[in-house]
Design an enzyme around this catalytic site. Structure first.
Site: not given
Ligand code: F6R
Length: 608
Positions: A2, A27, A74, A100-101, A481, A485, A488, A504, A603
Site C-alpha cells: 500500500c 510498489r 495491496w 498503510n500498515g 538469485e 529473478k 518473479e 540426493h 516493491k
Molecule cells: C526480488 C526482490 C525481493 C526483495 C525483498 C527484500 O527481486 O526485489 O526479493 O529483495 O523483498 O526487499 P528489500 O531489499 O527492500 O528489503
C-alpha cells in the site's frame, strides 16, 4: 505494498493525488482511491485494478478541492474490491482515512465498536480506525485521531481529512514510513519521496508516534503523542525527477540493469580513495572487529542472496564464521546472537517489515548493528548503529537488480576492511582486490553488449513449466538469485539446486529437454560442477551455462554458453548475475508480462 499520498494547499488536489499515486504504483497494488474535501461533503472515488480506472472515473467526475488523500491498496485483509479499497469513511461520511500498515488488534476494536452500534462495510482493519476516530470525535480531528491511534497495535501510516475541520490534513505514523513535503503552495504527505519530489525538495521524515497537522493557511505543526509540539529538521534532498524516469528504456528493469556498471563505479569511488578503503572514521575499529563474537547477516529475498555472497567473502577474507538468515525465519526461531555479535542487515527499501522486526529483536539483545540500504533516510537507517548506502538511485522495478550489485560492492568493501584491520591481508593485497573491483563495471558492460543471446534463451524457455538453476558455493547463491529473478518476472516455476545435492533427490525431475541454467565461476568447484553437467545431460537435460571458463566438459554438455569476463572468484557473483537478470527480463517480455510490476508482488514489503 500500500502507498498513501495527501495534499493540502492552494492547488486543486485531484491531479496532484493521482500523479502522486502513479509514482507509488511500482510498489504493487490491486485497487486505488482518493477522497477530497468538497464544498459540502467529502467526495470519494475508488476503483479496482489499474490506476487508469481511477483516472477515468475522476475525469468523469467534477470533483475539486484543496485538501485530499489517496491510496494504492495491496490486499491484506479482504479481497481486492471496492468495499475494501481505501479511502475508508466513518458511517456519517464526515471523516476519510487512508492507511498503510496492519492493525493487529482490529478484531477486538471492531467488536467494541459494534457493541457501540457501529456498522462496517468492509473486511479491512482500516475501517476500524476511521470508526474509532469517529467514536472519539468531539469537534477536533487532531485530538480524535490521537485518542484513536493510542488504541492501535501494529503498524500504520495514516492520512486523515474531516468535513468538520475542512482546513486541515492529519498525518500520523507508527512502524510504517511517512514523510511530509513542504511546498511553496502547501504540503504533501506520502509513503515515499517519489510522489513528492516533483513538488518540492524540502522533506520532513516523520518518526514513530508523531502526528502532523497540515493547514490550508500554510502553517503546520508536529506533535508527539503527549501533544507536545516538536521541532523537526527539514531536509533538502537532491533527488531529481529524471532519476525516476525510464530515461529512454522500455522498462525500469532494463534501465536499472544497464545502470549497474555506473552504479558500482560510483559506489567504489565513494568507498575508496587512492586504493585505500574510505569508510567514515566512525566505522568499526580493529578493536571492535576483534571483539565480535559472531557475525550474522539478516535480510529477505534478493538482499538475502547478497548476504549469502557476503558470507563467503567475509569468511574467505577474515577467517571469521558468518551466519546468514532469512529475516522472517530469524524472527520466530531460537536466537543465538549475543551482545558482542555484529549483525548486518541488507535491504533496498529500508522498510521491509521482516527485516525491521529482526533489528528490534537484535537490539533487545544488545548486539552491534549495521545496515546496507539503498533508500536514504528510510526507517532501517534510523534503527541501526551504522549505515552503508548503496547510492544507486531509486530502484523502481519490483525485481531488484542494481540494488543487488551495489549491495555486493558495499559488502566486499566491508569484508576487505575487516580483513585489513584484522591483519589477514596486507595493504598491498588490499590494493590488488580494490584494483580488481574497479574492473568490474567494464566487465559488466561486456555482458550488456549482445542482447540476442538472452532473447534467444527467453524464447526457448518461455513455454516451460519448470526451469532449474544449479551451482556450487558462491555459484549456488548466484543460481538462487537467477532463479528468483526468473520466477518473479516470468511466473514460471523455477528452483535452484546445489549441484552436489542433485543426486540426493532432485535429479528425479530431469527428463528429456528439461531446461537447466548453471553457473560456473569458481575454480575450486569447476570440475565437480562440470561433472554434474554430464550427469544432467545423461538424463536429457538441456543446459545453458553462465561461466568464466573455457572448459571442455562444460562446452560438450551445454547447448548455449554465456561467457562472462574473468575476475577473481570472490567477485564473480557481480558478473554472473547480469545474464540471469537479462534472461529473466526477456522471458517476462516474451510471455507478455508486466515486467516492472509482476503480479502479486510489491516493491516495499511493509507487512510481515
Ligand atoms: C526480488 C526482490 C525481493 C526483495 C525483498 C527484500 O527481486 O526485489 O526479493 O529483495 O523483498 O526487499 P528489500 O531489499 O527492500 O528489503
Amino acid at each position: 505494498m500500500c502507498g498513501i499520498v495527501g495534499y493540502c494547499g492552494k492547488k486543486d488536489a485531484g491531479n496532484i493525488l493521482l500523479e502522486g499515486l502513479k509514482k507509488l504504483e511500482y510498489r504493487g497494488y490491486d485497487s486505488a482511491g482518493i477522497s477530497i474535501i468538497g464544498e459540502s461533503s467529502i467526495k470519494t472515488i475508488k476503483s479496482v485494478g489499474k490506476l487508469n480506472n481511477l483516472e477515468e472515473n475522476f475525469a468523469l467526475s467534477s470533483i475539486s478541492g484543496n485538501i485530499g488523500i489517496g491510496h494504492t491498496r495491496w490486499a491484506t485483509h479482504g479481497e481486492a474490491n471496492l468495499q475494501n479499497a481505501h479511502p475508508h469513511l466513518n458511517s456519517k461520511m464526515t471523516i476519510s482515512l487512508v492507511h498503510n500498515g496492519i492493525i493487529e488488534n482490529y478484531l477486538d476494536l471492531k467488536k467494541e465498536l459494534i457493541a457501540e452500534g457501529y456498522e462496517f462495510k468492509s473486511n479491512t482493519d482500516t475501517e476500524v480506525i476511521v470508526q474509532l476516530i469517529d467514536f472519539y470525535f468531539k469537534g477536533n480531528i487532531l485530538n480524535a485521531t490521537l485518542n484513536a491511534v493510542k488504541r492501535l497495535k501494529g503498524s500504520y501510516a495514516l492520512g486523515i481529512i474531516s468535513m468538520d475541520n475542512p482546513g486541515e490534513l492529519i498525518a500520523v505514523k507508527n512502524n510504517s514510513p511517512l514523510l511530509l513535503g513542504i511546498c511553496d503552495d502547501g504540503f504533501m504527505m506520502s509513503s515515499e519521496i517519489s510522489s513528492i519530489v516533483e513538488h518540492t525538495n524540502k522533506i520532513i521524515y516523520m518518526d514513530d508516534l508523531e502526528i502532523a497537522q497540515l493547514n490550508l493557511n500554510g502553517k503546520y505543526k508536529i506533535f508527539n503523542y503527549n501533544l507536545d509540539e516538536i521541532e523537526k529538521e527539514i531536509k533538502i534532498m537532491d533527488l531529481n525527477t529524471n532519476s525516476i524516469s525510464k530515461n529512454g528504456f522500455d522498462h525500469y528493469m532494463l534501465k536499472e540493469i544497464f545502470e549497474q556498471p555506473h552504479a558500482v563505479k560510483n559506489l567504489l569511488n565513494k568507498r575508496t580513495i587512492d586504493k585505500r578503503i574510505n569508510l567514515s572514521d566512525n566505522f568499526f575499529s580493529k578493536e571492535e572487529i576483534e571483539k565480535f563474537s559472531q557475525i550474522y547477516i539478516i535480510a529477505c529475498g534478493t538482499a538475502f542472496h547478497a548476504g549469502e555472497v557476503a558470507k563467503f567473502a567475509i569468511q574467505k577474507l577474515t577467517g571469521k564464521q558468518v551466519l546468514c538468515e532469512i529475516a522472517s525465519e530469524f524472527n520466530y526461531n531460537q536466537k543465538f546472537v549475543d551482545e558482542d555479535a555484529l549483525v548486518i542487515f541488507i535491504s533496498q527499501s529500508g522498510e521491509t517489515a521482516d527485516t525491521l522486526m529482526s533489528i528490534d529483536e537484535v537490539k533487545k539483545i544488545g548486539a552491534k548493528t549495521m545496515a546496507v540500504v539503498n533508500v536514504e533516510n528510510s526507517t532501517m537507517t534510523r534503527e541501526v548503529d551504522k549505515v552503508m548506502y548503496c547510492y544507486c538511485g531509486p530502484e523502481i522495478s519490483v525485481a531488484s537488480t542494481k540494488a543487488y550489485t551495489t549491495q555486493l560492492a558495499n559488502l566486499y568493501i566491508v569484508a576487505l576492511d575487516m580483513a585489513l584491520k584484522l591483519g589477514k591481508i596486507t595493504q598491498e593485497e588490499l590494493e590488488t582486490y580494490v584494483d580488481e573491483l574497479y574492473t568490474i563495471p567494464e566487465k559488466m558492460e561486456a555482458s550488456l553488449k549482445d542482447l540476442n543471446v538472452y532473447k534467444e534463451i527467453a524464447d526457448e524457455i518461455k513455454h516451460e513449466k519448470s526451469i532449474y538453476y544449479t551451482g556450487r558455493g558462491m555459484d549456488f547463491t548466484s543460481a538462487k538469485e537467477g532463479s528468483l529473478k526468473l520466477k518473479e518476472t516470468s511466473y514460471i516455476h523455477t528452483e535452484a539446486f546445489a549441484s552436489g545435492e542433485l543426486k540426493h533427490g532432485s535429479m528425479a525431475l530431469m527428463e528429456e529437454g528439461t531446461k537447466v541454467l548453471t553457473v560456473l565461476t569458481q575454480e575450486h568447484t569447476l570440475n565437480k560442477t562440470a561433472s554434474n553437467l554430464e550427469e544432467l545431460t545423461s538424463r536429457g537435460a538441456y543446459i545453458y551455462a553462465i561461466t568464466t571458463y573455457d572448459n571442455e566438459v562444460v562446452s560438450k554438455n551445454s547447448k548455449k554458453i554465456i561467457r562472462i569476463a574473468d575476475t577473481m572468484d570472490i567477485f564473480a557473483p557481480m558478473l554472473s548475475v547480469v545474464p540471469s537478470q537479462l534472461i529473466a527480463y526477456y522471458t517476462s517480455l516474451a510471455k507478455g508480462n508486466d515486467v516492472d510490476k509482476p503480479r502479486n508482488l510489491a516493491k516495499a514489503v511493509t507487512v510481515e
